[in-house]
Scaffold this active site. Structure first.
Site, PDB file in Angstrom:
ATOM      1  N   HIS A   1      40.189  51.370  41.454  1.00 36.50           N
ATOM      2  CA  HIS A   1      39.985  52.719  40.765  1.00 36.50           C
ATOM      3  C   HIS A   1      38.697  52.691  39.829  1.00 36.50           C
ATOM      4  CE1 HIS A   1      43.714  53.962  42.681  1.00 36.50           C
ATOM      5  NE2 HIS A   1      44.385  52.846  42.074  1.00 36.50           N
TER       6      HIS A   1
ATOM      7  N   LYS B   1      39.326  40.369  36.505  1.00 34.72           N
ATOM      8  CA  LYS B   1      40.120  41.583  36.327  1.00 34.72           C
ATOM      9  C   LYS B   1      41.466  41.039  35.432  1.00 34.72           C
ATOM     10  CE  LYS B   1      42.841  43.714  39.115  1.00 34.72           C
ATOM     11  NZ  LYS B   1      43.623  44.195  40.161  1.00 34.72           N
TER      12      LYS B   1
ATOM     13  N   ASN C   1      48.006  42.006  44.114  1.00 36.89           N
ATOM     14  CA  ASN C   1      48.311  42.531  45.488  1.00 36.89           C
ATOM     15  C   ASN C   1      49.736  42.683  45.710  1.00 36.89           C
ATOM     16  OD1 ASN C   1      46.359  39.781  45.641  1.00 36.89           O
ATOM     17  ND2 ASN C   1      45.993  41.301  47.267  1.00 36.89           N
TER      18      ASN C   1
END
Ligand code: SF4
Length: 185
Positions: A113, A93, A5
Site C-alpha cells: 500500500h 520491510k 504472506n
C-alpha cells in the site's frame, strides 16, 4: 515474520496461539522446530517460518539469555537495519517494522500500500522499487518517529480505503487536488 504472506486476522490469531503455547521467547527458541511449526500453522508457510523464528531467537540470545533486541541499542538506524536484514527471512520491510513499531526509530516500512500510494502521489519516482523506497520515504518523512509512524499508517489506510490497487476511488479522494495520478490510473 508471522505477518508475512497472510491476512492480519490470521497474524493476530497465530501470534496469540504461539504465546499461549510458549509463554516466553526462550521457550520458543528451545522448543523443537516441529512444535513451533504446529503452533503457527494457521498463519501459513509454517514450515518456512518456524525454523527462521527459532534461528532468529537463537541469534538474539547470546549466552542463552532471554532473547531481546538489546544488540540494537547502540547502533544507528542504518546499522540496525543492516543487522536485522542479516537474520533469516528478514527483509527491508520486516526490519523497518521492528525498528519503527518496537523501538520507535524513524524508519519507514514500505508495504504494497505504501509503495503504490506513494508512487501515485509522486512521493517517489515511477519505477522506484519498494526496497529502494524505504530510504527515500524515510528521508521524506523526517527525523521524528511520530511523523514516520503517522505517514506509514496514513498511507496504508489510504491504500486500503480509497487508493485501491485496482480502480482507486479518485472521485472521493481528499488528495485529488494534489495527486498527479488522479483519474489516470
Ligand atoms: S487521487 Fe486517486 S490515484 Fe491519487 S491518491 Fe487519490 S485515489 Fe489515489
Amino acid at each position: 515474520m508471522l505477518s508475512q504472506n497472510t491476512a492480519d486476522v490470521n497474524t493476530d490469531r497465530t501470534y496469540a496461539e504461539l504465546r499461549r503455547r510458549f509463554p516466553t521467547w526462550s521457550a520458543v527458541r528451545d522448543a523443537p522446530v516441529a512444535e513451533i511449526e504446529r503452533a503457527i500453522a494457521l498463519g501459513g508457510l509454517s514450515h518456512v517460518k518456524a525454523p527462521r523464528i527459532a534461528a532468529i531467537l537463537e541469534a538474539l540470545s547470546p549466552l542463552g539469555a532471554e532473547p531481546d533486541l538489546a544488540v540494537l541499542d547502540e547502533l544507528p538506524d542504518d546499522e540496525a537495519l543492516a543487522y536485522l536484514e542479516r537474520l533469516p527471512g528478514v527483509g527491508p520491510k520486516t526490519a523497518a517494522c521492528v525498528l519503527l513499531f518496537s523501538l520507535g526509530r524513524p524508519v519507514m516500512p514500505v508495504d504494497t500500500h505504501v509503495h503504490r500510494v506513494a508512487g501515485r502521489l509522486g512521493l517517489i519516482d515511477p519505477g522506484v522499487t519498494a526496497e529502494a523506497a524505504h530510504a527515500l520515504l524515510t528521508a521524506l518523512a523526517g527525523p521524528d518517529p511520530a511523523d514516520v509512524y503517522a505517514a506509514h499508517v496514513g498511507l496504508v489506510r489510504h491504500g486500503r480505503r480509497v487508493c485501491h490497487a485496482r480502480r482507486p476511488a479518485c472521485g472521493r479522494c481528499p488528495l485529488v487536488g494534489l495527486c498527479p495520478s488522479a483519474f489516470l490510473v
